[in-house]
Design a protein around this motif. Structure first.
Motif, PDB file in Angstrom:
ATOM      1  N   GLU A  59       0.798  -1.164   0.013  1.00 34.20           N
ATOM      2  CA  GLU A  59       0.288  -0.045   0.042  1.00 34.20           C
ATOM      3  C   GLU A  59       0.814   1.282   0.071  1.00 34.20           C
ATOM      4  O   GLU A  59       0.461   2.164  -0.787  1.00 34.20           O
ATOM      5  CB  GLU A  59      -0.985   0.226   1.172  1.00 34.20           C
ATOM      6  N   THR A  60       2.078   1.113   0.668  1.00 36.79           N
ATOM      7  CA  THR A  60       3.066   2.430   0.943  1.00 36.79           C
ATOM      8  C   THR A  60       3.463   2.377  -0.534  1.00 36.79           C
ATOM      9  O   THR A  60       3.800   3.728  -1.043  1.00 36.79           O
ATOM     10  CB  THR A  60       3.954   2.026   1.849  1.00 36.79           C
ATOM     11  N   VAL A  61       3.690   1.449  -1.326  1.00 44.47           N
ATOM     12  CA  VAL A  61       4.218   1.742  -2.723  1.00 44.47           C
ATOM     13  C   VAL A  61       3.154   2.105  -3.356  1.00 44.47           C
ATOM     14  O   VAL A  61       3.645   3.112  -4.364  1.00 44.47           O
ATOM     15  CB  VAL A  61       4.659   0.233  -3.214  1.00 44.47           C
ATOM     16  N   GLU A  62       2.005   2.012  -3.338  1.00 39.64           N
ATOM     17  CA  GLU A  62       0.977   2.618  -4.213  1.00 39.64           C
ATOM     18  C   GLU A  62       0.742   4.110  -3.949  1.00 39.64           C
ATOM     19  O   GLU A  62       0.533   4.877  -4.889  1.00 39.64           O
ATOM     20  CB  GLU A  62      -0.538   1.682  -3.956  1.00 39.64           C
ATOM     21  N   VAL A  63       0.752   4.260  -2.655  1.00 36.03           N
ATOM     22  CA  VAL A  63       0.790   5.717  -2.314  1.00 36.03           C
ATOM     23  C   VAL A  63       1.820   6.585  -2.629  1.00 36.03           C
ATOM     24  O   VAL A  63       1.796   7.702  -3.379  1.00 36.03           O
ATOM     25  CB  VAL A  63       0.627   5.794  -0.613  1.00 36.03           C
ATOM     26  N   ALA A  64       3.069   5.951  -2.746  1.00 34.94           N
ATOM     27  CA  ALA A  64       4.085   6.747  -3.181  1.00 34.94           C
ATOM     28  C   ALA A  64       4.087   6.988  -4.708  1.00 34.94           C
ATOM     29  O   ALA A  64       4.189   8.029  -5.166  1.00 34.94           O
ATOM     30  CB  ALA A  64       5.506   5.958  -3.067  1.00 34.94           C
ATOM     31  N   LYS A  65       3.199   5.935  -5.366  1.00 35.10           N
ATOM     32  CA  LYS A  65       3.009   6.238  -6.840  1.00 35.10           C
ATOM     33  C   LYS A  65       2.099   7.116  -7.054  1.00 35.10           C
ATOM     34  O   LYS A  65       2.343   8.183  -8.035  1.00 35.10           O
ATOM     35  CB  LYS A  65       2.478   4.755  -7.475  1.00 35.10           C
ATOM     36  N   THR A  66       1.001   6.996  -6.518  1.00 35.01           N
ATOM     37  CA  THR A  66      -0.186   7.982  -6.710  1.00 35.01           C
ATOM     38  C   THR A  66      -0.414   9.280  -5.977  1.00 35.01           C
ATOM     39  O   THR A  66      -0.897  10.121  -6.472  1.00 35.01           O
ATOM     40  CB  THR A  66      -1.587   7.157  -6.474  1.00 35.01           C
ATOM     41  N   GLY A  67       0.629   9.392  -4.930  1.00 35.65           N
ATOM     42  CA  GLY A  67       0.567  10.561  -3.938  1.00 35.65           C
ATOM     43  C   GLY A  67      -0.801  10.438  -3.148  1.00 35.65           C
ATOM     44  O   GLY A  67      -1.105  11.583  -2.461  1.00 35.65           O
ATOM     45  N   LYS A  68      -1.758   9.622  -3.359  1.00 35.73           N
ATOM     46  CA  LYS A  68      -2.839   9.551  -2.679  1.00 35.73           C
ATOM     47  C   LYS A  68      -3.060   8.307  -1.616  1.00 35.73           C
ATOM     48  O   LYS A  68      -2.952   7.435  -1.798  1.00 35.73           O
ATOM     49  CB  LYS A  68      -4.037   9.231  -3.698  1.00 35.73           C
ATOM     50  N   VAL A  69      -3.842   8.930  -0.550  1.00 38.76           N
ATOM     51  CA  VAL A  69      -4.077   8.187   0.520  1.00 38.76           C
ATOM     52  C   VAL A  69      -5.630   7.913   0.711  1.00 38.76           C
ATOM     53  O   VAL A  69      -6.633   8.813   0.684  1.00 38.76           O
ATOM     54  CB  VAL A  69      -3.443   8.639   1.880  1.00 38.76           C
ATOM     55  N   LYS A  70      -5.825   6.399   0.652  1.00 38.99           N
ATOM     56  CA  LYS A  70      -7.241   6.252   0.774  1.00 38.99           C
ATOM     57  C   LYS A  70      -7.975   6.681   2.092  1.00 38.99           C
ATOM     58  O   LYS A  70      -9.021   6.905   2.376  1.00 38.99           O
ATOM     59  CB  LYS A  70      -7.595   4.840   0.374  1.00 38.99           C
ATOM     60  N   MET A  71      -7.241   5.916   3.204  1.00 38.76           N
ATOM     61  CA  MET A  71      -7.880   6.264   4.676  1.00 38.76           C
ATOM     62  C   MET A  71      -6.522   6.570   5.343  1.00 38.76           C
ATOM     63  O   MET A  71      -5.437   5.891   5.378  1.00 38.76           O
ATOM     64  CB  MET A  71      -8.496   4.984   5.070  1.00 38.76           C
ATOM     65  N   VAL A  72      -6.610   7.809   6.072  1.00 39.31           N
ATOM     66  CA  VAL A  72      -5.330   8.364   6.788  1.00 39.31           C
ATOM     67  C   VAL A  72      -5.012   7.335   7.961  1.00 39.31           C
ATOM     68  O   VAL A  72      -3.947   6.843   8.050  1.00 39.31           O
ATOM     69  CB  VAL A  72      -5.391   9.682   7.308  1.00 39.31           C
ATOM     70  N   LYS A  73      -5.952   7.054   8.715  1.00 40.05           N
ATOM     71  CA  LYS A  73      -5.971   6.196   9.872  1.00 40.05           C
ATOM     72  C   LYS A  73      -6.805   4.824   9.492  1.00 40.05           C
ATOM     73  O   LYS A  73      -7.948   4.904   9.478  1.00 40.05           O
ATOM     74  CB  LYS A  73      -6.045   6.980  11.107  1.00 40.05           C
ATOM     75  N   GLU A  74      -6.000   3.548   9.582  1.00 43.62           N
ATOM     76  CA  GLU A  74      -6.846   2.230   9.382  1.00 43.62           C
ATOM     77  C   GLU A  74      -6.313   1.322  10.379  1.00 43.62           C
ATOM     78  O   GLU A  74      -5.301   1.096  10.581  1.00 43.62           O
ATOM     79  CB  GLU A  74      -6.603   2.149   8.002  1.00 43.62           C
ATOM     80  N   TYR A  75      -7.372   0.588  10.864  1.00 39.20           N
ATOM     81  CA  TYR A  75      -6.908  -0.505  11.558  1.00 39.20           C
ATOM     82  C   TYR A  75      -6.709  -1.754  10.612  1.00 39.20           C
ATOM     83  O   TYR A  75      -7.674  -1.771   9.811  1.00 39.20           O
ATOM     84  CB  TYR A  75      -8.101  -1.187  12.706  1.00 39.20           C
ATOM     85  N   ILE A  76      -5.452  -2.384  11.043  1.00 37.70           N
ATOM     86  CA  ILE A  76      -5.337  -3.702  10.252  1.00 37.70           C
ATOM     87  C   ILE A  76      -5.357  -5.026  10.847  1.00 37.70           C
ATOM     88  O   ILE A  76      -5.492  -5.039  12.090  1.00 37.70           O
ATOM     89  CB  ILE A  76      -4.114  -3.511   9.346  1.00 37.70           C
ATOM     90  N   THR A  77      -5.423  -6.031  10.091  1.00 35.90           N
ATOM     91  CA  THR A  77      -5.495  -7.395  10.747  1.00 35.90           C
ATOM     92  C   THR A  77      -6.579  -7.413  11.641  1.00 35.90           C
ATOM     93  O   THR A  77      -6.618  -8.062  12.649  1.00 35.90           O
ATOM     94  CB  THR A  77      -4.155  -8.017  11.344  1.00 35.90           C
TER      95      THR A  77
END
Lengths: 394, 317
Positions: free
Chosen positions: A373-391
């Motif tokens: 996801e960080t790679v994707e954000v680096a590519k697009t410059g866009k964040v879907k959700m600033v704070k998110e619970y994972i797992t």
């Protein structure tokens, strides 16, 4: 020249207890709580077998543990204790008094989730909950770091530029109860390294009576707090100096934060304590695939080294801050620090994952998803959700 | 161990001792607490370290940048005077063991009834059970006076306080007070006693015994508060005496399990209304329709006094 060391296979708690044995504090007031209980039990054995000449106070609560620590430290000697979670929460009132009185008490915090719901496993809500209490905080990835930080703790706390209490954090169960291979320093080297402690204005100096704990009204209160702030500003240099001295002794070099393949990294994860180990492995795998991934792992969290962290992260394209605690209604507590550190810079895109609460595992595949996801954000410059619970279940 | 020769204790000899709690503090005029503390400190022969729970005495004697204490004194919070003192006493033992301190010292923890009976009860109980060689002094004025006269578990039945006001439906505090001195005696402390500042000789003798005892000791000392009791500023000593004469505050001690009543008024025992009447906090007890409250109060005092006498009979010398 690093001194001769002994390689051992021990748990994190064992390593901390060993550091305490070697430091041999004058007084240890303690109350058992999972997962730090083992430290208190092992230290009690040292006391009852005459391996230390510490006086222990087996108090009836953590509130009294910290109260007795405050009394003992002000009386004029070296004082240590250990706790976790609810114990830390019960101490909370007294933590501010320990730092407000500038007492260099040192304490191990075996990080554990806070109730409710009741949970005995590791997360950082106890350490993050007390972060504004005026204590210095050192965080440790593994048993070796916990041991090393503990040996350095009295030197930092008792330094005449500082005179503040210090806490050494290690992850509950993941580190406290897992056996790892690590190195102890010889007893006499630790003894020499920590040296003798002389309290300023000890209460037991009855020829020069002092009153400690005055009521301070608006005419002087702020000056006291300002002095505490000034002392905190001096901590960073002291931590660097003590760590440099420790490196000469042990061969193990510690900075105020650790960087892993960060130099040219475009995608960066930030994480405290044990999760950093898993993340480092995954970063290696992504590097092998040609992805410029890196890690920043804070060690000194209070005071937080904003300038240095900002400078270390400013050239990344995307940074994901991994928090093992939440500030409900806010971002994760470390995210807020990283955002502050990067504020003066044009800097990378930032987002925040909450993971591992109540001891939930962070598996390599979970880290991979975050890196993807960080790679994707680096590519697009866009964040879907600033704070998110994972797992977490939906 | 006393370092001076035992001489008969007279007011004249005591007047030569240096006051360890000086004048110039900010306690209310006529307050019982500083009288109690000055008497306590007159008993001290060794170097002494004090701890003080948050409360009137603490805020009024050490307002930065001034202090009224001529001995080492520490306050850290409300509920932990005993735990703090236990830390100091332990450090003393640790340093003495290492030869870093040579002299004999005493440790006295102080709290009001709020910091002792209520919020500091656990800390006190723990410290006494652990056996620290320290004296805990509770100056008991029967309410949270520092924060403006709220009820505590030491507040007597029926009293009008700001959190149990004498209202039309609930006429003051519905419950009787906790008997903390007996609870401390049940901890099997080396010495437990009640004292009153009107009988300075008894009070000072008890402090000396408590400090000489081989283990933890506890003293409850009545300390009238004219603001909370709604009485005159020159009533403190008179009301202390009346409390003892009415057997509301019996003078007794428990030494190694032996119970001794130090003063029995016998046929001079005063009815409780003599103690209640001068205090505005009990005014409503004398209103028509509230006779039952006076009766209930008297019955409680009598029952406690009788059971104390039985304890002396059973476990006395």
């Amino acid at each position: 020249m690093p001194t001769a060391t002994k390689t051992v296979a021990v748990t994190g708690n064992q390593a901390v207890a060993e550091a305490l044995r070697q430091i041999n504090p004058d007084v240890v007031p303690a109350y058992p709580i999972t997962p730090s209980t083992d430290i208190v039990q092992r230290f009690s054995e040292f006391v009852n077998n005459g391996e230390v000449d510490t006086e222990m106070i087996l108090v009836e609560s953590e509130h009294s543990a910290m109260s007795a620590a405050i009394g003992a430290s002000a009386a004029g000697g070296r004082v240590a204790t250990a706790t976790s979670s609810q114990g830390m929460a019960l101490m909370w009132e007294m933590l501010f008094i320990a730092s407000g009185y500038r007492l260099p008490i040192f304490m191990a915090l075996v990080n554990r989730a806070l109730s409710a719901p009741l949970n005995i496993h590791g997360d950082h809500s106890d350490g993050m909950g007390m972060r504004d209490s005026g204590w210095i905080q050192l965080w440790s990835e593994n048993a070796q770091e916990a041991y090393d930080n503990m040996v350095m703790a009295p030197r930092i706390a008792e330094h005449m530029d500082v005179r503040l209490p210090i806490i050494v954090c290690l992850d509950g169960f993941i580190i406290s109860h897992s056996i790892e291979s690590m190195k102890y320093l010889p007893d006499e080297e630790v003894k020499k390294f920590v040296g003798e402690f002389a309290q300023l204005n000890p209460l037991l100096d009855t020829d020069n009576p002092k009153s400690i704990g005055a009521l301070v009204l608006p005419d002087y209160y702020m000056e006291h707090k300002r002095a505490q702030h000034e002392a905190m500003l001096k901590v960073k240099k002291v931590v660097q100096d003590v760590s440099a001295e420790f490196a000469k002794l042990s061969g193990r070099k510690y900075e105020i934060f650790e960087t892993y393949r960060l130099e040219d990294a475009e995608v960066v994860l930030v994480s405290l304590n044990s999760a950093a180990g898993t993340i480092k492995d995954e970063i290696d795998r992504y590097r092998d695939k040609g992805i410029k991934a890196g890690l920043l792992k804070p060690r000194l969290f209070r005071p937080f080294p904003y300038e240095e962290v900002g400078a270390a992260l400013k050239n990344a394209k995307a940074v994901c801050v991994m928090d093992r605690a939440d500030s409900f209604g806010g971002y994760g507590p470390m995210f807020m620090e990283i955002a502050s550190a990067l504020y003066p810079h044009k800097g990378p895109v930032l987002f925040n994952k909450i993971y591992g609460l109540g001891g939930r595992d962070l598996m390599p595949l979970d880290v991979d998803q975050v890196i993807d996801e960080t790679v994707e954000v680096a590519k697009t410059g866009k964040v879907k959700m600033v704070k998110e619970y994972i797992t977490v279940r939906n | 161990m006393s370092t001076t020769q035992e001489k008969p204790m007279t007011l004249k000899s005591l007047s030569h001792k240096k006051d360890l709690l000086t004048g110039g503090h900010r306690m209310c005029s006529g307050c019982g607490a500083p009288i109690v503390l000055r008497q306590v400190l007159l008993a001290v022969e060794n170097p002494v370290v004090l701890t003080n729970a948050t409360g009137c005495l603490e805020v009024s004697t050490c307002l930065f940048p001034f202090t009224a204490w001529r001995v080492p004194w520490m306050h850290s919070a409300f509920e932990n005077s005993a735990a703090t003192a236990s830390g100091i006493e332990t450090m003393y033992r640790a340093l003495r063991k290492k030869g870093k301190i040579k002299k004999e010292m005493n440790f006295i923890a102080i709290g009001g009834d709020g910091g002792t009976y209520d919020i500091g009860f656990q800390s006190l109980s723990g410290a006494m059970e652990r056996g620290h060689k320290m004296l805990y002094i509770c100056y008991d004025n029967g309410a949270y006076m520092n924060t403006g006269i709220q009820r505590s578990s030491a507040t007597p039945f029926g009293a009008d306080t700001t959190t149990c006001p004498a209202g039309d439906v609930v006429p003051g505090k519905p419950q009787r007070r906790k008997d903390l001195t007996r609870i401390m005696a049940a901890h099997n402390v080396a010495y437990a006693a009640q004292a009153s500042p009107h009988n300075w000789k008894d009070l000072i003798t008890k402090v000396k015994k408590a400090l000489a005892a081989d283990g933890p000791s506890y003293m409850g000392i009545i300390a009238p508060c004219n603001r909370g009791w709604r009485c005159q500023t020159n009533d403190a000593i008179q009301l202390s005496k009346l409390a003892v004469d009415a057997c509301f505050w019996p003078l007794y001690e428990v030494e190694g399990g032996k119970w001794t009543i130090n003063y029995d008024p016998k046929d001079k025992k005063r009815p409780i209304k003599d103690w209640l009447k001068p205090q505005g906090r009990f005014k409503h007890l004398f209103a028509p329709g509230n006779e039952w409250m006076l009766e209930k109060f008297q019955q409680g005092v009598d029952a406690d006094w009788e059971s104390l006498k039985k304890l002396q009979e059973a476990f006395g010398r």
